[in-house]
Motif scaffolding. Structure first.
Motif, PDB file in Angstrom:
ATOM      1  N   LYS A  76       0.838  -1.197   0.000  1.00 26.35           N
ATOM      2  CA  LYS A  76       0.000   0.000   0.000  1.00 26.35           C
ATOM      3  C   LYS A  76       0.875   1.248   0.000  1.00 26.35           C
ATOM      4  O   LYS A  76       1.850   1.332   0.742  1.00 26.35           O
ATOM      5  N   VAL A  77       0.528   2.190  -0.857  1.00 28.63           N
ATOM      6  CA  VAL A  77       1.228   3.465  -0.955  1.00 28.63           C
ATOM      7  C   VAL A  77       0.198   4.579  -1.123  1.00 28.63           C
ATOM      8  O   VAL A  77      -0.937   4.329  -1.509  1.00 28.63           O
ATOM      9  N   ASP A  78       0.623   5.792  -0.834  1.00 28.25           N
ATOM     10  CA  ASP A  78      -0.186   6.977  -1.100  1.00 28.25           C
ATOM     11  C   ASP A  78       0.506   7.762  -2.203  1.00 28.25           C
ATOM     12  O   ASP A  78       1.722   7.953  -2.163  1.00 28.25           O
ATOM     13  N   VAL A  79      -0.257   8.196  -3.191  1.00 23.52           N
ATOM     14  CA  VAL A  79       0.291   9.007  -4.277  1.00 23.52           C
ATOM     15  C   VAL A  79       0.255  10.459  -3.819  1.00 23.52           C
ATOM     16  O   VAL A  79      -0.813  11.031  -3.632  1.00 23.52           O
ATOM     17  N   ASP A  80       1.440  11.045  -3.623  1.00 27.45           N
ATOM     18  CA  ASP A  80       1.523  12.419  -3.129  1.00 27.45           C
ATOM     19  C   ASP A  80       1.654  13.444  -4.247  1.00 27.45           C
ATOM     20  O   ASP A  80       1.064  14.508  -4.185  1.00 27.45           O
ATOM     21  N   GLN A  81       2.470  13.142  -5.256  1.00 24.10           N
ATOM     22  CA  GLN A  81       2.722  14.092  -6.347  1.00 24.10           C
ATOM     23  C   GLN A  81       2.773  13.350  -7.667  1.00 24.10           C
ATOM     24  O   GLN A  81       3.108  12.163  -7.709  1.00 24.10           O
ATOM     25  N   ARG A  82       2.492  14.081  -8.719  1.00 22.20           N
ATOM     26  CA  ARG A  82       2.590  13.517 -10.072  1.00 22.20           C
ATOM     27  C   ARG A  82       3.351  14.505 -10.936  1.00 22.20           C
ATOM     28  O   ARG A  82       3.093  15.700 -10.914  1.00 22.20           O
ATOM     29  N   ASP A  83       4.279  13.964 -11.720  1.00 22.13           N
ATOM     30  CA  ASP A  83       5.052  14.783 -12.653  1.00 22.13           C
ATOM     31  C   ASP A  83       5.187  13.976 -13.937  1.00 22.13           C
ATOM     32  O   ASP A  83       6.161  13.250 -14.125  1.00 22.13           O
ATOM     33  N   GLY A  84       4.180  14.078 -14.783  1.00 24.43           N
ATOM     34  CA  GLY A  84       4.173  13.292 -16.021  1.00 24.43           C
ATOM     35  C   GLY A  84       4.075  11.809 -15.696  1.00 24.43           C
ATOM     36  O   GLY A  84       3.193  11.377 -14.968  1.00 24.43           O
ATOM     37  N   SER A  85       5.018  11.034 -16.218  1.00 23.81           N
ATOM     38  CA  SER A  85       4.995   9.591 -15.987  1.00 23.81           C
ATOM     39  C   SER A  85       5.688   9.192 -14.691  1.00 23.81           C
ATOM     40  O   SER A  85       5.773   8.011 -14.372  1.00 23.81           O
ATOM     41  N   TRP A  87       5.639   9.386 -10.561  1.00 27.22           N
ATOM     42  CA  TRP A  87       4.784   9.664  -9.420  1.00 27.22           C
ATOM     43  C   TRP A  87       5.593   9.524  -8.158  1.00 27.22           C
ATOM     44  O   TRP A  87       6.423   8.617  -8.033  1.00 27.22           O
ATOM     45  N   CYS A  88       5.343  10.409  -7.214  1.00 25.31           N
ATOM     46  CA  CYS A  88       5.987  10.330  -5.908  1.00 25.31           C
ATOM     47  C   CYS A  88       5.006   9.647  -4.963  1.00 25.31           C
ATOM     48  O   CYS A  88       3.915  10.157  -4.721  1.00 25.31           O
ATOM     49  N   VAL A  89       5.391   8.475  -4.478  1.00 19.66           N
ATOM     50  CA  VAL A  89       4.525   7.683  -3.617  1.00 19.66           C
ATOM     51  C   VAL A  89       5.153   7.558  -2.238  1.00 19.66           C
ATOM     52  O   VAL A  89       6.369   7.568  -2.084  1.00 19.66           O
ATOM     53  N   ARG A  90       4.288   7.443  -1.251  1.00 15.52           N
ATOM     54  CA  ARG A  90       4.727   7.292   0.126  1.00 15.52           C
ATOM     55  C   ARG A  90       4.193   5.966   0.635  1.00 15.52           C
ATOM     56  O   ARG A  90       2.987   5.765   0.731  1.00 15.52           O
ATOM     57  N   PRO A  91       5.098   5.007   0.939  1.00 18.96           N
ATOM     58  CA  PRO A  91       4.631   3.739   1.502  1.00 18.96           C
ATOM     59  C   PRO A  91       3.816   3.996   2.771  1.00 18.96           C
ATOM     60  O   PRO A  91       4.116   4.924   3.532  1.00 18.96           O
ATOM     61  N   PHE A  98       8.806   8.767  -2.420  1.00 16.32           N
ATOM     62  CA  PHE A  98       9.777   8.187  -3.350  1.00 16.32           C
ATOM     63  C   PHE A  98       9.183   8.189  -4.752  1.00 16.32           C
ATOM     64  O   PHE A  98       8.032   7.825  -4.947  1.00 16.32           O
ATOM     65  N   TRP A  99      10.002   8.567  -5.748  1.00 16.79           N
ATOM     66  CA  TRP A  99       9.564   8.646  -7.142  1.00 16.79           C
ATOM     67  C   TRP A  99       9.682   7.293  -7.818  1.00 16.79           C
ATOM     68  O   TRP A  99      10.640   6.567  -7.621  1.00 16.79           O
ATOM     69  N   THR A 100       8.686   6.961  -8.611  1.00 11.41           N
ATOM     70  CA  THR A 100       8.700   5.753  -9.424  1.00 11.41           C
ATOM     71  C   THR A 100       7.841   6.007 -10.663  1.00 11.41           C
ATOM     72  O   THR A 100       7.246   7.066 -10.810  1.00 11.41           O
ATOM     73  N   LEU A 101       7.785   5.028 -11.549  1.00 12.78           N
ATOM     74  CA  LEU A 101       6.982   5.162 -12.771  1.00 12.78           C
ATOM     75  C   LEU A 101       5.501   4.995 -12.462  1.00 12.78           C
ATOM     76  O   LEU A 101       5.122   4.171 -11.630  1.00 12.78           O
ATOM     77  N   ASP A 102       4.680   5.752 -13.170  1.00 11.20           N
ATOM     78  CA  ASP A 102       3.233   5.687 -12.947  1.00 11.20           C
ATOM     79  C   ASP A 102       2.665   4.302 -13.216  1.00 11.20           C
ATOM     80  O   ASP A 102       1.774   3.849 -12.516  1.00 11.20           O
TER      81      ASP A 102
END
Length: 124
Positions: A76-85, A87-91, A98-102
Motif C-alpha cells: 500500500k502506498v499513497d500518491v503524493d505528487q505527479r510529474d508526467g509519468s 509519481w511520488c509515492v509514500r509507503p 519516493f519517485w517511481t513510474l506511474d
C-alpha cells in the motif's frame, strides 16, 4: 470558556479534518522507487545506454543508504505528487515520498479477501 473550546475544536479540524490529497494505491509488482527524480530516471533508462553498465552497483548503494527503496507487490502506498509519468509515492506509514513510474502503481487495487474467502485468480 466557550471561545477556548471553539478555538481548540477549530484547530483540531484544521489539522485533522481536511482530507489529504494523497490517494491510496498499491504497487503492481516489485519496483524501485527513489527520493530523487534523477535517480529513478537513471534506473529506467534503456539498457543499451553505454553509461548504464555501472547502474547495478550504483543502485545497490542507493538502496543501502536509504535513498531508494524496493516496493513489493500489493504494498500500500499513497500518491503524493505527479510529474508526467513519474509519481511520488509514500509507503503506508512512511514519512518520505519516493519517485517511481506511474505504470508501477495501481490506483484502484482490489480489496483484500475477507477471512475464509479465496483471492481471485490472476489471468495470464
Amino acid at each position: 470558556m466557550y471561545a477556548r473550546c471553539a478555538l481548540i475544536a477549530s484547530l483540531f479540524l484544521a489539522v485533522f479534518g481536511p482530507a489529504s490529497e494523497a490517494q491510496a494505491a498499491a504497487a503492481r509488482g516489485s519496483v524501485l522507487a527513489c527520493r530523487d527524480q534523477a535517480d529513478i530516471k537513471r534506473a529506467f533508462r534503456p539498457a543499451s545506454d553505454k553509461a548504464a553498465k555501472d547502474d547495478p552497483a550504483f543502485f545497490r548503494g542507493r538502496l543501502q543508504s536509504g535513498h531508494c527503496v524496493q516496493l513489493m507487490r500489493d504494498q500500500k502506498v499513497d500518491v503524493d505528487q505527479r510529474d508526467g509519468s513519474l509519481w511520488c509515492v509514500r509507503p503506508s506509514g512512511a514519512l518520505d515520498c519516493f519517485w517511481t513510474l506511474d505504470r508501477a502503481i495501481d490506483l484502484y487495487p482490489a480489496p483484500p479477501p475477507r477471512p475464509g474467502e479465496q483471492p481471485p485468480r490472476k489471468k495470464g
